[in-house]
Design an enzyme around this catalytic site. Structure first.
Site, short mmCIF file in Angstrom:
data_model
loop_
_atom_site.label_atom_id
_atom_site.label_comp_id
_atom_site.label_asym_id
_atom_site.label_seq_id
_atom_site.Cartn_x
_atom_site.Cartn_y
_atom_site.Cartn_z
N GLY A 1 0.84 -1.19 0.00
CA GLY A 1 0.00 0.00 0.00
C GLY A 1 0.87 1.23 0.00
O GLY A 1 2.01 1.21 -0.48
N ARG A 2 0.36 2.34 0.57
CA ARG A 2 1.11 3.59 0.56
C ARG A 2 2.49 3.45 1.20
O ARG A 2 3.50 3.86 0.63
CB ARG A 2 0.33 4.68 1.31
CG ARG A 2 -0.91 5.19 0.60
CD ARG A 2 -1.44 6.40 1.37
NE ARG A 2 -2.65 6.95 0.79
CZ ARG A 2 -3.87 6.66 1.19
NH1 ARG A 2 -4.05 5.79 2.18
NH2 ARG A 2 -4.93 7.22 0.63
N ILE A 3 2.53 2.89 2.41
CA ILE A 3 3.80 2.81 3.12
C ILE A 3 4.73 1.78 2.48
O ILE A 3 5.93 2.03 2.29
CB ILE A 3 3.57 2.49 4.61
CG1 ILE A 3 2.77 3.63 5.27
CG2 ILE A 3 4.90 2.30 5.34
CD1 ILE A 3 2.31 3.34 6.69
N THR B 1 6.71 -2.46 11.29
CA THR B 1 6.27 -1.13 11.73
C THR B 1 4.76 -0.99 11.56
O THR B 1 4.23 0.12 11.61
CB THR B 1 6.97 -0.01 10.92
OG1 THR B 1 6.76 -0.24 9.52
CG2 THR B 1 8.47 0.03 11.20
N ARG C 1 1.52 -3.43 12.79
CA ARG C 1 0.85 -3.71 14.06
C ARG C 1 1.47 -4.95 14.67
O ARG C 1 1.75 -5.93 13.97
CB ARG C 1 -0.66 -3.93 13.85
CG ARG C 1 -1.45 -2.66 13.57
CD ARG C 1 -1.55 -1.77 14.80
NE ARG C 1 -2.43 -0.63 14.59
CZ ARG C 1 -2.03 0.56 14.15
NH1 ARG C 1 -0.75 0.75 13.84
NH2 ARG C 1 -2.89 1.56 14.01
N GLU D 1 1.24 -3.42 24.12
CA GLU D 1 2.00 -2.17 24.25
C GLU D 1 1.52 -1.38 25.45
O GLU D 1 0.32 -1.19 25.62
CB GLU D 1 1.85 -1.34 22.96
CG GLU D 1 2.44 -2.04 21.75
CD GLU D 1 2.35 -1.21 20.47
OE1 GLU D 1 1.85 -0.05 20.52
OE2 GLU D 1 2.77 -1.71 19.42
N HIS E 1 6.89 2.16 19.28
CA HIS E 1 5.81 2.60 18.40
C HIS E 1 5.96 4.08 18.03
O HIS E 1 5.07 4.90 18.24
CB HIS E 1 4.44 2.35 19.04
CG HIS E 1 3.35 2.17 18.02
ND1 HIS E 1 2.29 1.31 18.19
CD2 HIS E 1 3.16 2.74 16.79
CE1 HIS E 1 1.49 1.36 17.14
NE2 HIS E 1 2.00 2.22 16.27
#
Length: 335
Positions: A156-158, A236, A238, A267, A286
């Protein structure tokens, strides 16, 4: 009378000021998230909720918040929100897509390079006073990045931004996604393949998929055993996408060489978690989107989405457009 918005925790001032121009803001000026009891009490008489990924926006909360018209989350992911139920109740959900793409991609590369070249170990060695001899031919040997194979799970974008950076390292790019990306194949020479094939062939594997029932523990013991013993895993996205117990075993027993993690199953991570005792993993809390520019933009984008809905205008960052069939914007308008 201004609509009332509850902000669950401290956010960048630019986002807060935007809300204050249009709304009555109940601002919880605290760094930690609210307790569940505090949150459930706070939502009883609000028109809008400004939250982060740490607050669970579920059926119980949505039923408690009878006046609620919009939830704005300062995150790309919405796995902490019961979007389907929110939609059924006519509650708009806005998030912050796109704005953090390049920043998270930078951080993925920071983890990849740090894990490959053992940067955290080297830094720790110097600080502990353990650097007692000069340059040595076999000290802290790591892994080359240039010219290697990068496997991207989720283009996707990342993922796409990570792939663009790989060109500077002359890397072969493999990718796995539920949707094929011909534009990436053309522009970047990326090769579409199966998850198993990607894991077997890649020197570096980086994860960029959302957390869904299908991706939860996508990478478990079976998948880690498919990877090269010299491979490095970066996450990076989840934490629950990777089976953390299996990863700890893989790192301690040498199934893979190293890992770089910004996210965890729980977390904050438990200080006694065995993962923290391993030297071949680079850990960050995070902070993938934690640059000044990006966090300011995220704060503003979530606030703008809330304000637009309350004005009866469609926001660009609306996650659940079907909500407009249940609650048309003209009925939401409160300003």
């Amino acid at each position: 009378m201004k609509p009332k918005v509850y902000v669950t925790r401290r956010i960048p001032e630019s986002g807060l000021k935007l809300l204050q121009r249009f709304c009555e803001v109940v601002y919880r000026d605290e760094v930690p998230p609210p307790s569940r009891e505090e949150l459930l009490e706070a939502v009883k008489d609000i028109d809008a909720l400004y939250c982060t990924l740490n607050e669970k926006i579920d059926k119980e909360l949505l039923d408690r918040a009878e006046k609620l018209r919009v939830v704005g989350t300062m995150s790309v992911g919405v796995d902490h929100i019961d979007v389907e139920y929110a939609t059924s109740k006519g509650v708009y959900v806005v998030h912050t897509p796109g704005v953090l793409t390049e920043t998270v991609a930078d951080h993925a590369w920071a983890l990849l390079l740090a894990a490959a070249r053992r940067v955290a170990e080297a830094d720790d060695m110097i600080r502990r006073g353990e650097w007692t001899i000069p340059w040595a031919p076999t000290m802290l040997l790591g892994h080359d990045v240039y010219g290697k194979v990068l496997g991207i799970i989720g283009l996707g974008r990342i993922g796409y931004a990570v792939a663009r950076r790989a060109r500077g390292f002359d890397m072969k790019i493999l990718y796995y996604d539920i949707v094929r990306r011909p534009e990436a194949e053309k522009e970047l020479g990326a090769e579409y393949t199966t998850l198993d094939d990607l894991l077997r062939r890649s020197d570096f594997v980086t994860i960029h998929v959302p957390l869904t029932p299908e991706t939860r523990k996508l990478i478990g013991e079976r998948e880690l055993k498919l990877m090269k013993k010299t491979a490095i895993l970066v996450n990076t996205a989840r934490g629950p996408i990777v089976d953390q117990k299996a990863l700890t075993k893989a790192l301690s027993e040498g199934w893979i060489a190293a890992a770089g993690l910004d996210v965890f199953e729980k977390e904050p991570i438990d200080p006694n978690d065995p993962l923290l005792r391993l030297r071949n993993v680079v850990l960050t809390p995070h902070i993938g989107s934690a640059s000044h520019d990006t966090r300011n933009k995220m704060a503003e984008m979530a606030a703008e989405g809330i304000v637009k809905v309350l004005k009866g205008e469609k926001p660009e960052n609306l996650y659940n457009p079907d909500v407009m069939k249940v609650m048309p914007l003209e009925k939401v308008k409160m300003m």
